[in-house]
Write a protein that holds these residues in place. Structure first.
Motif, PDB file in Angstrom:
ATOM      1  N   THR A 456      67.199  66.372  34.398  1.00 49.61           N
ATOM      2  CA  THR A 456      66.753  67.348  33.391  1.00 49.61           C
ATOM      3  C   THR A 456      67.123  66.883  31.996  1.00 49.61           C
ATOM      4  O   THR A 456      66.321  66.999  31.055  1.00 49.61           O
ATOM      5  CB  THR A 456      67.371  68.722  33.676  1.00 49.61           C
ATOM      6  N   LYS A 457      68.345  66.350  31.818  1.00 48.14           N
ATOM      7  CA  LYS A 457      68.738  65.814  30.522  1.00 48.14           C
ATOM      8  C   LYS A 457      67.835  64.660  30.100  1.00 48.14           C
ATOM      9  O   LYS A 457      67.439  64.552  28.931  1.00 48.14           O
ATOM     10  CB  LYS A 457      70.190  65.341  30.563  1.00 48.14           C
ATOM     11  N   ILE A 458      67.501  63.791  31.051  1.00 48.54           N
ATOM     12  CA  ILE A 458      66.610  62.664  30.733  1.00 48.54           C
ATOM     13  C   ILE A 458      65.237  63.170  30.313  1.00 48.54           C
ATOM     14  O   ILE A 458      64.635  62.678  29.357  1.00 48.54           O
ATOM     15  CB  ILE A 458      66.500  61.721  31.950  1.00 48.54           C
ATOM     16  N   PHE A 459      64.748  64.175  31.026  1.00 55.71           N
ATOM     17  CA  PHE A 459      63.417  64.712  30.708  1.00 55.71           C
ATOM     18  C   PHE A 459      63.373  65.304  29.301  1.00 55.71           C
ATOM     19  O   PHE A 459      62.357  65.206  28.613  1.00 55.71           O
ATOM     20  CB  PHE A 459      63.038  65.776  31.742  1.00 55.71           C
ATOM     21  N   TYR A 460      64.478  65.907  28.860  1.00 57.07           N
ATOM     22  CA  TYR A 460      64.511  66.520  27.533  1.00 57.07           C
ATOM     23  C   TYR A 460      64.984  65.561  26.444  1.00 57.07           C
ATOM     24  O   TYR A 460      65.306  66.002  25.343  1.00 57.07           O
ATOM     25  CB  TYR A 460      65.399  67.760  27.549  1.00 57.07           C
ATOM     26  N   GLY A 461      65.012  64.276  26.737  1.00 56.41           N
ATOM     27  CA  GLY A 461      65.233  63.294  25.677  1.00 56.41           C
ATOM     28  C   GLY A 461      66.524  62.521  25.731  1.00 56.41           C
ATOM     29  O   GLY A 461      66.705  61.595  24.930  1.00 56.41           O
ATOM     30  N   SER A 462      67.443  62.860  26.613  1.00 56.32           N
ATOM     31  CA  SER A 462      68.718  62.127  26.689  1.00 56.32           C
ATOM     32  C   SER A 462      68.552  60.922  27.615  1.00 56.32           C
ATOM     33  O   SER A 462      69.109  60.868  28.730  1.00 56.32           O
ATOM     34  CB  SER A 462      69.829  63.055  27.190  1.00 56.32           C
ATOM     35  N   GLY A 478      68.476  51.647  41.953  1.00 59.91           N
ATOM     36  CA  GLY A 478      68.755  52.541  40.842  1.00 59.91           C
ATOM     37  C   GLY A 478      68.154  52.100  39.519  1.00 59.91           C
ATOM     38  O   GLY A 478      67.413  52.872  38.871  1.00 59.91           O
ATOM     39  N   PRO A 479      68.433  50.863  39.028  1.00 64.67           N
ATOM     40  CA  PRO A 479      67.911  50.457  37.711  1.00 64.67           C
ATOM     41  C   PRO A 479      66.389  50.481  37.595  1.00 64.67           C
ATOM     42  O   PRO A 479      65.854  51.061  36.644  1.00 64.67           O
ATOM     43  CB  PRO A 479      68.483  49.046  37.541  1.00 64.67           C
ATOM     44  N   PRO A 480      65.618  49.871  38.547  1.00 63.03           N
ATOM     45  CA  PRO A 480      64.159  49.904  38.353  1.00 63.03           C
ATOM     46  C   PRO A 480      63.570  51.306  38.442  1.00 63.03           C
ATOM     47  O   PRO A 480      62.673  51.666  37.673  1.00 63.03           O
ATOM     48  CB  PRO A 480      63.635  49.004  39.486  1.00 63.03           C
ATOM     49  N   LEU A 481      64.078  52.125  39.376  1.00 61.91           N
ATOM     50  CA  LEU A 481      63.549  53.488  39.487  1.00 61.91           C
ATOM     51  C   LEU A 481      63.869  54.316  38.242  1.00 61.91           C
ATOM     52  O   LEU A 481      63.040  55.106  37.775  1.00 61.91           O
ATOM     53  CB  LEU A 481      64.125  54.174  40.730  1.00 61.91           C
ATOM     54  N   MET A 482      65.074  54.142  37.703  1.00 60.35           N
ATOM     55  CA  MET A 482      65.446  54.906  36.515  1.00 60.35           C
ATOM     56  C   MET A 482      64.620  54.474  35.312  1.00 60.35           C
ATOM     57  O   MET A 482      64.213  55.315  34.486  1.00 60.35           O
ATOM     58  CB  MET A 482      66.932  54.736  36.231  1.00 60.35           C
ATOM     59  N   VAL A 483      64.358  53.157  35.173  1.00 56.25           N
ATOM     60  CA  VAL A 483      63.526  52.692  34.063  1.00 56.25           C
ATOM     61  C   VAL A 483      62.119  53.272  34.176  1.00 56.25           C
ATOM     62  O   VAL A 483      61.509  53.700  33.181  1.00 56.25           O
ATOM     63  CB  VAL A 483      63.492  51.152  34.032  1.00 56.25           C
ATOM     64  N   ILE A 484      61.590  53.306  35.404  1.00 51.41           N
ATOM     65  CA  ILE A 484      60.251  53.878  35.597  1.00 51.41           C
ATOM     66  C   ILE A 484      60.247  55.371  35.242  1.00 51.41           C
ATOM     67  O   ILE A 484      59.335  55.866  34.566  1.00 51.41           O
ATOM     68  CB  ILE A 484      59.797  53.659  37.059  1.00 51.41           C
ATOM     69  N   PHE A 485      61.280  56.109  35.666  1.00 52.61           N
ATOM     70  CA  PHE A 485      61.334  57.546  35.381  1.00 52.61           C
ATOM     71  C   PHE A 485      61.464  57.810  33.889  1.00 52.61           C
ATOM     72  O   PHE A 485      60.796  58.705  33.341  1.00 52.61           O
ATOM     73  CB  PHE A 485      62.507  58.183  36.136  1.00 52.61           C
ATOM     74  N   ILE A 486      62.333  57.032  33.208  1.00 61.54           N
ATOM     75  CA  ILE A 486      62.500  57.222  31.762  1.00 61.54           C
ATOM     76  C   ILE A 486      61.207  56.895  31.030  1.00 61.54           C
ATOM     77  O   ILE A 486      60.810  57.594  30.082  1.00 61.54           O
ATOM     78  CB  ILE A 486      63.667  56.352  31.249  1.00 61.54           C
ATOM     79  N   PHE A 491      57.571  58.556  27.526  1.00 66.58           N
ATOM     80  CA  PHE A 491      56.402  57.974  26.858  1.00 66.58           C
ATOM     81  C   PHE A 491      55.087  58.505  27.433  1.00 66.58           C
ATOM     82  O   PHE A 491      54.294  59.121  26.721  1.00 66.58           O
ATOM     83  CB  PHE A 491      56.446  56.438  26.972  1.00 66.58           C
ATOM     84  N   LEU A 492      54.879  58.287  28.713  1.00 67.28           N
ATOM     85  CA  LEU A 492      53.572  58.596  29.284  1.00 67.28           C
ATOM     86  C   LEU A 492      53.329  60.103  29.358  1.00 67.28           C
ATOM     87  O   LEU A 492      52.363  60.620  28.780  1.00 67.28           O
ATOM     88  CB  LEU A 492      53.450  57.976  30.674  1.00 67.28           C
TER      89      LEU A 492
END
Length: 697
Positions: A456-462, A478-486, A491-492
């Motif tokens: 939720t924090k990531i979704f709202y900009g953190s 963890g790293p590739p999935l998190m980069v894709i989610f961010i 952006f998208l």
């Protein structure tokens, strides 16, 4: 005899769906005494024959596809004096809009009816337009004497739901002509639609048919039918808005006396003859009192929360309970008067219902906390009451929505909110997918609740939170999935949401003025065209509820019931009426004698063309809006009419000047062409004369 015209083929644009065609169409003759059902039938036959291809509103308004509409407008302007003509056009607009068998053709015919309705009004004086727009379709099954007898037997018979009771009642199957709870025959909306469709092909002229599909519109004026039919372009026209503004300001009123035998009829307000208590029904003053009521509501609200006495009920708290009760009863009355559909068209009514719900919850919790002293229950009650400010403060400022600027933004925000909710479905789907994956992959390090907070924090900009924990989730996935989610969330998805809302705003703002004027018009009609003679302002409505409502159920035909309500209204609202009269005295000082203030047009008939000049069956008079002073003497007849087509949605003063300039240019062009043709003829005559002279030599 109907007039038959032949539509000549017109050149069409390349790629246009219209083709050049010959089509003989009978122009309907609408007699001055034709019933509403017969008028609808004749017009329906014409639109069925004339509009045979699907077309957009702009094509009907600007291209050769609308030639049949121009012919009809000219014909009706010259020959029609039936007061129900605009009502019939708008009723057909509603009918064709609900034609789901052929939506393309039905939409075209619906737009055609709306265009003809407003163009017909622009050909008449403003006072004539008032008469046509406020003419109520009479109940053919009841004579005036029968209606008066019913009113004498049941004084409250005329005080039913004011706005669109008959049409709206058909949605729930109730009788459109009977009060709530009546066991009379029910009229279904869809069956009415199918029977209205058959009017075009029905040769039976018996207007006393028991199963009349047009009966749902009886008792409604053209503006109310326009609101039912969502004729937003019609309601946004300058001439219509001037009428609605006249109703808003009280220049046009529906009640002029406060007596047991009073009846509702539209007329121009005359301060020398009208009862001053009838000014309580003016929408402008209703809105002012609403702001004052909410202002006092807010003061009581702050008093209760600042004191916050949990041991007993204080004076401001008891007053707040009465205020909430009066507010609740007033909203129930508005709901019953307007109907659920039109009550929901005003977004501020949603705020009202939420405020009432919060107030009821507060009252219940507070009473429980007093009877069974529990600190937590009292604390919860005051915390719930604190939520009231989220809706009360915007509700007080809702008066700004009546201004064109602020009122235009509300439809835009409403539509953007709808698009936002739709787009959030996609975001939630993506979010749940990543939440499930991250929770399962990193189950040894993060619980479900903690992972939910991180995403939720990531979704709202953190975004930095995701980069910090991606290795802790899983060193490999963890790293590739998190980069894709961010990337998706920052952006998208957010970029797509921003672009969609921007496009939505641009799309809606084009028609936001029509939406604003529609909501404004519905509010004015709800506040002014009520069939209730006595309307109590809150909190005085509680007195009416306590003193007179029980007697209505004990003695349903008690002849003193209405007289008692009138007496109570005059006693409780005397100070308000005094303030209103003082305000009007200051505003209209020296102008009180003009009962037609702001409305142009001749006051007395000055003659028309002869019957032989305009075809068979032409009439020599127009319906007149009743006036308390002239009592029918002021016939609203035109001395001249505009001959230019009204091809704009809501012409402003600048647009009117442009139209006049365009007409002058057209006239000048015609003169130049005539001079050129005359010159060519003269040159040809001179050439022929020279040839004759040479031949003679």
């Amino acid at each position: 005899m109907p007039i038959r015209v032949k539509l000549k083929p017109q050149p069409v644009r390349e790629g246009s769906p219209f083709s050049a065609r010959y089509d003989a169409v009978e122009l309907p003759y609408i007699g001055p005494d034709d019933s509403f059902r017969l008028v609808v039938k004749k017009l329906s036959q014409y639109f069925t024959d004339a509009v045979e291809l699907p077309s957009t509103f702009e094509q009907l308004r600007t291209t050769s596809a609308g030639d049949c509409l121009r012919l009809l407008v000219n014909h009706l302007t010259d020959t029609c004096a039936n007061p129900a003509i605009v009502n019939a056009l708008l009723a057909l607009k509603w009918h064709y809009a609900l034609d789901r068998d052929n939506q393309g053709l039905g939409e075209a015919r619906s737009n055609a009816c709306e265009i003809v309705a407003w163009r017909f009004l622009t050909r008449h004086s403003e006072r004539e337009a008032v008469t046509f727009c406020l003419y109520e379709i009479p109940d053919r099954k009841k004579t005036k004497a029968q209606q008066q007898q019913q009113l004498a037997n049941d004084p409250e018979a005329g005080e039913r739901a004011p706005l669109l009771p008959r049409v709206l009642a058909t949605f729930d199957g109730s009788s459109p002509s009977a009060p709530v709870g009546s066991s009379s025959k029910k009229i279904q909306l869809l069956s009415s639609l199918s029977r209205l469709t058959n009017l075009s092909f029905d040769d039976d002229d018996d207007d006393d048919e028991e199963d009349d599909p047009t009966a749902a519109f009886e008792g409604l004026n053209a503006l109310e039918i326009a609101a039912v039919a969502n004729a937003k372009r019609f309601l946004s026209q300058h001439v219509v808005q001037k009428i609605i503004s006249g109703i808003w300001n009280g220049d046009i009123v529906f009640w002029d006396t406060m007596a047991v035998n009073s009846s509702k009829h539209p007329h121009f307000y005359n301060p020398t003859t009208s009862d001053p208590y009838s000014r309580l029904r003016v929408p402008k003053y209703l809105k002012c009192w609403e702001v004052l009521f909410f202002g006092v509501f807010l003061c009581l609200y702050y008093s209760v929360l600042i004191v916050r006495d949990e041991t007993r009920l204080t004076g401001p708290e008891i007053a707040l309970f009465f205020w909430i009760a009066a507010f609740f009863y007033d909203e129930l009355s508005e709901w019953a008067d307007a109907g659920a559909i039109f009550y929901a068209t005003d977004i501020w009514n949603l705020f009202d219902m939420i405020m009432i719900l919060i107030g009821i919850i507060f009252a219940v919790l507070r009473i429980i906390g007093i009877l069974q002293p529990e600190t937590r229950c009292n604390d919860l009650a005051f915390d719930v009451l604190a939520l009231e400010a989220l809706f009360m403060i915007p509700r007080i400022c809702s008066i700004l929505s009546l201004s064109p600027y602020w009122g235009t933004l509300i439809p835009c925000l409403k539509e953007m909110g709808k698009d936002f909710i739709k787009f959030m479905v996609l975001i939630i789907i993506v979010y749940l997918g990543f939440l499930t994956t991250f929770s399962l992959v990193g189950r040894d390090s993060f619980s479900l609740s903690k992972m939910t907070g991180i995403l939720t924090k990531i979704f709202y900009g953190s975004s930095y939170v995701g980069f910090e924990v991606m290795d802790q989730i899983d060193p490999i996935f963890g790293p590739p999935l998190m980069v894709i989610f961010i990337t998706l969330s920052s952006f998208l998805l957010m970029g797509s949401l921003t672009g969609m809302l921007s496009n939505s705003f641009s799309r809606v703002v084009t028609h936001a003025k029509e939406e604003y004027l529609y909501v404004y018009s519905v509010y004015v009609l709800e506040a002014s065209t009520s069939n209730r003679l006595t309307h109590f302002y809150p909190p005085f409505n509680l007195l009416s509820l306590v003193l007179f409502r029980p007697w209505r159920y004990i003695f349903p035909r008690y002849h003193k019931y209405r007289a008692g309500r009138i007496w109570l209204l005059k006693v409780t609202h005397a100070p308000i009426v005094a303030v209103i009269k003082f305000y009007e005295w200051l505003k209209y000082k020296g102008d009180d004698d003009d009962e037609f203030r702001g409305f142009k047009g001749p006051k007395e008939p000055k003659g028309r063309r002869r019957r032989s000049d305009i075809g068979p069956g032409a009439v020599t008079g127009r319906p007149a809006l009743s006036s308390p002073r002239r009592s029918g003497a002021a016939r609203l007849l035109p001395t001249s009419r505009m001959r230019g087509e009204d091809d704009v949605d809501a012409p402003s003063s600048v647009e009117v000047q442009v139209m006049e300039l365009q007409q002058k240019i057209d006239q000048l062009t015609a003169v130049v062409l005539a001079m050129r043709e005359s010159q060519i003829v003269n040159d040809e005559n001179e050439t022929a004369a020279d040839g004759n002279n040479v031949g003679s030599l």
